[in-house]
Design an enzyme around this catalytic site. Structure first.
Site, PDB file in Angstrom:
ATOM      1  N   ARG A  71      -2.613   7.096   0.857  1.00 43.84           N
ATOM      2  CA  ARG A  71      -1.583   8.259   1.054  1.00 43.84           C
ATOM      3  C   ARG A  71      -1.506   9.234  -0.078  1.00 43.84           C
ATOM      4  O   ARG A  71      -1.489   8.649  -1.464  1.00 43.84           O
ATOM      5  CB  ARG A  71      -0.159   7.611   1.147  1.00 43.84           C
ATOM      6  N   HIS A  96       1.248   0.781  -6.299  1.00 40.26           N
ATOM      7  CA  HIS A  96       1.745   1.954  -7.103  1.00 40.26           C
ATOM      8  C   HIS A  96       1.694   1.317  -8.686  1.00 40.26           C
ATOM      9  O   HIS A  96       1.708   0.246  -8.846  1.00 40.26           O
ATOM     10  CB  HIS A  96       3.270   2.030  -6.944  1.00 40.26           C
ATOM     11  N   HIS A 134       2.889  -1.029  -2.581  1.00 39.11           N
ATOM     12  CA  HIS A 134       4.041  -0.029  -2.312  1.00 39.11           C
ATOM     13  C   HIS A 134       4.195   0.608  -1.069  1.00 39.11           C
ATOM     14  O   HIS A 134       5.238   0.704  -0.460  1.00 39.11           O
ATOM     15  CB  HIS A 134       3.591   0.962  -3.591  1.00 39.11           C
ATOM     16  N   GLU A 137       2.822  16.086  -8.396  1.00 39.80           N
ATOM     17  CA  GLU A 137       2.394  14.774  -8.529  1.00 39.80           C
ATOM     18  C   GLU A 137       1.006  14.517  -8.367  1.00 39.80           C
ATOM     19  O   GLU A 137       0.513  15.522  -8.135  1.00 39.80           O
ATOM     20  CB  GLU A 137       3.288  13.948  -7.097  1.00 39.80           C
ATOM     21  N   ARG A 151      -3.442   7.154  -6.975  1.00 39.25           N
ATOM     22  CA  ARG A 151      -2.725   5.866  -7.514  1.00 39.25           C
ATOM     23  C   ARG A 151      -3.657   4.680  -7.596  1.00 39.25           C
ATOM     24  O   ARG A 151      -3.632   3.828  -8.410  1.00 39.25           O
ATOM     25  CB  ARG A 151      -1.736   5.630  -6.140  1.00 39.25           C
TER      26      ARG A 151
HETATM   27  C1  LIG Z   1      10.672   2.470  -4.401  1.00 44.18           C
HETATM   28  C2  LIG Z   1      10.027   3.519  -3.262  1.00 44.18           C
HETATM   29  C3  LIG Z   1      10.138   4.792  -3.660  1.00 44.18           C
HETATM   30  C4  LIG Z   1       9.370   5.567  -2.782  1.00 44.18           C
HETATM   31  N1  LIG Z   1       9.388   6.988  -3.128  1.00 44.18           N
HETATM   32  C5  LIG Z   1       8.913   7.814  -2.202  1.00 44.18           C
HETATM   33  C6  LIG Z   1       8.764   9.105  -2.496  1.00 44.18           C
HETATM   34  O1  LIG Z   1       9.342   9.619  -3.417  1.00 44.18           O
HETATM   35  N2  LIG Z   1       8.422  10.040  -1.631  1.00 44.18           N
HETATM   36  C7  LIG Z   1       7.822   9.579  -0.441  1.00 44.18           C
HETATM   37  O2  LIG Z   1       7.439  10.516   0.479  1.00 44.18           O
HETATM   38  N3  LIG Z   1       7.768   8.330  -0.080  1.00 44.18           N
HETATM   39  C8  LIG Z   1       8.479   7.468  -0.988  1.00 44.18           C
HETATM   40  N4  LIG Z   1       8.298   6.196  -0.566  1.00 44.18           N
HETATM   41  C9  LIG Z   1       7.912   5.739   0.590  1.00 44.18           C
HETATM   42  C10 LIG Z   1       9.149   5.803   1.613  1.00 44.18           C
HETATM   43  O3  LIG Z   1      10.455   5.749   1.023  1.00 44.18           O
HETATM   44  C11 LIG Z   1       8.760   5.016   2.912  1.00 44.18           C
HETATM   45  O4  LIG Z   1       7.433   4.988   3.380  1.00 44.18           O
HETATM   46  C12 LIG Z   1       9.816   5.560   4.047  1.00 44.18           C
HETATM   47  O5  LIG Z   1      10.935   5.698   3.528  1.00 44.18           O
HETATM   48  C13 LIG Z   1       9.652   4.703   5.115  1.00 44.18           C
HETATM   49  O6  LIG Z   1      10.641   4.906   6.028  1.00 44.18           O
HETATM   50  P1  LIG Z   1      10.906   4.529   7.579  1.00 44.18           P
HETATM   51  O7  LIG Z   1      11.985   4.998   8.012  1.00 44.18           O
HETATM   52  O8  LIG Z   1       9.574   4.231   7.970  1.00 44.18           O
HETATM   53  O9  LIG Z   1      11.185   2.806   6.801  1.00 44.18           O
HETATM   54  P2  LIG Z   1      12.540   2.387   5.974  1.00 44.18           P
HETATM   55  O10 LIG Z   1      13.198   3.315   5.348  1.00 44.18           O
HETATM   56  O11 LIG Z   1      11.864   1.203   5.265  1.00 44.18           O
HETATM   57  O12 LIG Z   1      13.427   1.822   7.056  1.00 44.18           O
HETATM   58  C14 LIG Z   1      13.280   0.689   7.992  1.00 44.18           C
HETATM   59  C15 LIG Z   1      14.477   0.322   8.852  1.00 44.18           C
HETATM   60  O13 LIG Z   1      14.122  -0.632   9.618  1.00 44.18           O
HETATM   61  C16 LIG Z   1      15.077  -1.583   9.635  1.00 44.18           C
HETATM   62  N5  LIG Z   1      14.359  -2.811  10.506  1.00 44.18           N
HETATM   63  C17 LIG Z   1      13.174  -3.412   9.884  1.00 44.18           C
HETATM   64  N6  LIG Z   1      13.017  -4.299  10.669  1.00 44.18           N
HETATM   65  C18 LIG Z   1      14.048  -4.540  11.550  1.00 44.18           C
HETATM   66  C19 LIG Z   1      14.409  -5.391  12.853  1.00 44.18           C
HETATM   67  N7  LIG Z   1      13.519  -6.392  12.915  1.00 44.18           N
HETATM   68  N8  LIG Z   1      15.597  -5.211  13.363  1.00 44.18           N
HETATM   69  C20 LIG Z   1      16.140  -4.204  13.109  1.00 44.18           C
HETATM   70  N9  LIG Z   1      16.062  -3.563  12.122  1.00 44.18           N
HETATM   71  C21 LIG Z   1      15.000  -3.455  11.392  1.00 44.18           C
HETATM   72  C22 LIG Z   1      15.521  -1.591   8.618  1.00 44.18           C
HETATM   73  O14 LIG Z   1      16.813  -2.369   8.278  1.00 44.18           O
HETATM   74  C23 LIG Z   1      15.608  -0.201   7.955  1.00 44.18           C
HETATM   75  O15 LIG Z   1      16.634   0.233   8.444  1.00 44.18           O
HETATM   76  C24 LIG Z   1       8.801   5.431  -1.518  1.00 44.18           C
HETATM   77  C25 LIG Z   1       8.980   3.767  -1.072  1.00 44.18           C
HETATM   78  C26 LIG Z   1       9.536   3.127  -2.188  1.00 44.18           C
HETATM   79  C27 LIG Z   1       9.789   1.614  -1.849  1.00 44.18           C
END
Ligand SMILES: Cc1cc2nc3c(=O)[nH]c(=O)nc-3n(C[C@H](O)[C@H](O)[C@H](O)COP(=O)(O)OP(=O)(O)OC[C@H]3O[C@@H](n4cnc5c(N)ncnc54)[C@H](O)[C@@H]3O)c2cc1C
Length: 560
Positions: A380, A236, A345, A122, A282
């Site tokens: 990032r 992105h 993104h 990547e 990016r």
């Molecule tokens: C389309 C896309 C593709 C991506 N591809 C990659 C990749 O290939 N590789 C990589 O490393 N990163 C990638 N990323 C970034 C990565 O996916 C995210 O940074 C990472 O998944 C974030 O994980 P997280 O657990 O912190 O949050 P999330 O996975 O966003 O989870 C957040 C959680 O918090 C909950 N929540 C939020 N607010 C509240 C509230 N007030 N009360 C209760 N629950 C709440 C939500 O319901 C959810 O369950 C991508 C992001 C996107 C959008």
């Protein structure tokens, strides 16, 4: 898809640890906490809905024979343009192998070449080091982690459960105020882990799911924690752009596999802006597209041409992208280039944490996209974020919860919340302004920023904040007494409370991002100012936000 436990079972009034968020960070944190602790995990959606589930490209880990942690560290530091915390990057990279091994043992089926894990390249990685499960890596990870979480006796999952605010007592975090079923409850915990993901929804153009409204960051700010580097948002370069279609991400791995980025004349313009062309960092590619489109005002998109890649390879690597382009835009990627443009993104900034994922408030931890561990700096490196969720979730294995203070519990003694008088007017205002906020922030604090526009946007947001504060629903919510359980009137549904909560948080986060972006009078990483286009050595500092203050950190020494 994952079936999480039903939210109809009673919610205990206290836990040892309460995790807010069911993405990779929340799930992995819950699994890593000592299993002697009673853990509650809440999510405002279901376990199958998060940015983690949407992750496509993969997870970076320097585990191939031709790779080395030092190379991954160097690439991460370079992408972060002077603002990474070297110690945090060392932890991220050196603990990656253990986390990947853990995932494979749990059953995540990463793609393989023969018996070896397959790696892709990547942008800005000097080696092929991104592990993947076709182009639905996030789903493979989340499904496996969720199944593990649901099988643990010490973890209870509550979906459709909305965290409103942190419960702070004598300077320490002792629980959460939340909405569960038709009740508003204060749940006590010896430790709270915020894993609420990013805040891409402050922008009208974003790849993030609707739930990415910056709730954790806004809650932590209201509670008085220190936030860091909020101005750094990664845009992105290649989100699908077709009227009526969602801003579906076309993974960087597509360019890694050789796809060309072309304009409407079929010209590969990215090399005009950077010698690495399509595989430049990016922010560089996003700005290249932005500038290219500004020079050609009749055009609103550029194109990703996959026809230069072996079709069998495309079929094997990107089945989801093929399906989604067909479904949402009627595009056959083997015949037609995909129309794309940049979208918000990934949020590098967030809640300041130390190497143990501890915030500046005792009892409060933050993991995943809502944290600022220091691994991303100003930008990032692709595929480092899922890795960050795992590695910094794993730090919680040594968490020692603070003793639970005996706070009188009044759940049995519930009151009925008076219905706000003008709920229809309030709801209409909230729907309209949620959209308006995102449009304003996209125009003023998007890919290219400048002081005039940001000052005008801040004035507008302050005006909207005053209107929000005067809504009858806001006045009702502000009158709630600590530790009292409230039964909600039938017309105050979870949907309406979620709209209110998310709009409140979007307003907060939008103002904090704009203030931070105005404060930093230079360009660096994901923050580009057309009125200050240079990267300035004296700005090699973090932006710290605490309550109403925006401050500079100490100067960060160049990396050894
Ligand atoms: C389309 C896309 C593709 C991506 N591809 C990659 C990749 O290939 N590789 C990589 O490393 N990163 C990638 N990323 C970034 C990565 O996916 C995210 O940074 C990472 O998944 C974030 O994980 P997280 O657990 O912190 O949050 P999330 O996975 O966003 O989870 C957040 C959680 O918090 C909950 N929540 C939020 N607010 C509240 C509230 N007030 N009360 C209760 N629950 C709440 C939500 O319901 C959810 O369950 C991508 C992001 C996107 C959008």
């Amino acid at each position: 898809m994952v079936n999480s436990s039903s939210s109809s079972s009673p919610l205990p009034s206290q836990f040892d640890v309460l995790v807010v968020g069911g993405g990779a960070a929340g799930l992995y944190s819950a699994l890593c906490l000592p299993n002697t602790l009673q853990v509650g995990l809440i999510t405002k959606d279901t376990l199958s809905l998060s940015a983690s589930d949407w992750a496509q490209g993969g997870i970076a880990a320097a585990i191939a024979p031709d790779d080395a942690p030092e190379l991954h560290i160097a690439d991460t530091l370079k992408a972060g343009v002077g603002l990474c915390d070297r110690e945090a990057v060392e932890v991220l990279v050196r603990q990656a192998g253990e986390c990947i091994q853990n995932l494979t043992q749990m059953g995540v089926a990463f793609d393989r070449t023969g018996s070896q894990l397959a790696m892709t390249l990547e942008a800005a990685h000097s080696r092929r080091r991104v592990l993947h499960a076709a182009d639905t890596t996030g789903r493979a990870v989340v499904t496996t982690l969720a199944a593990q979480v649901l099988a643990q006796k010490n973890i209870q999952v509550f979906d459709q459960t909305l965290a409103l605010d942190l419960w702070i007592h004598e300077g320490a975090c002792c629980g959460i105020k939340l909405v569960y079923g038709q009740q508003l409850i204060w749940v006590q915990a010896k430790a709270v882990v915020l894993a609420t993901g990013g805040g891409g929804q402050i922008y009208a153009q974003t790849t993030n799911p609707a739930a990415s409204t910056g709730d954790g960051v806004a809650m932590a700010w209201r509670a008085g924690t220190t936030l860091r580097d909020l101005e750094f948002m990664q845009f992105h370069p290649t989100a699908l752009t077709k009227e009526g279609a969602p801003r579906f991400l076309i993974s960087e791995a597509v360019r890694g596999e050789g796809a060309h980025l072309v304009d409407s004349n079929g010209r590969r313009f990215a090399f005009d802006y950077h010698p690495d062309g399509e595989l430049a960092p990016r922010d560089v590619v996003s700005r290249a597209i932005f500038n290219h489109l500004q020079k050609n005002p009749d055009e609103s998109v550029v194109y990703l041409d996959l026809r230069v890649i072996d079709p069998e390879r495309v079929q094997h690597r990107f089945p989801n992208i093929i399906r989604k382009c067909q479904k949402w835009a009627s595009i056959n990627v083997f015949e037609t280039p995909i129309p794309v443009s940049p979208a918000a993104h990934y949020w590098m900034g967030g809640i300041l944490t130390d190497l143990n994922s501890q915030t500046t408030i005792p009892g409060l931890y933050a993991v995943g996209e809502n944290a600022s561990t220091g691994v991303h700096g100003a930008n990032r490196l692709a595929s480092n974020s899922l890795l960050e969720c795992l590695v910094f979730g794993a730090q919680l294995k040594t968490l020692i919860p603070q003793p639970l203070e005996h706070l009188p519990n009044q759940q049995s003694d519930s009151k009925v919340l008076a219905s706000p008088v003008d709920i229809d007017t309030d709801t209409a205002w909230l729907h309209q302004h949620r959209v308006a906020i995102s449009q304003l922030v996209w125009q003023s604090a998007g890919i290219s920023r400048q002081a005039n526009q940001m000052n005008m946007a801040l004035e507008q947001l302050e005006q909207w904040q005053t209107e929000f504060d005067a809504l009858t629903l806001t006045l009702t919510m502000h009158e709630l007494k600590e530790q009292i359980t409230y039964r909600l009137p039938a017309q105050l549904t979870l949907e309406i409370l979620r709209l209110w909560t998310e709009t409140r948080n979007l307003l907060t986060v939008a103002q904090l991002v704009l203030k931070s972006a105005l404060f930093r009078t230079e360009s660096r990483g994901g923050h580009y100012r057309s009125d200050y286009p240079q990267t300035e050595p004296h700005w090699q500092v973090h932006t710290l936000v605490k309550e109403q203050e925006v401050l500079r950190s100490h100067h960060i020494q160049p990396y050894p």
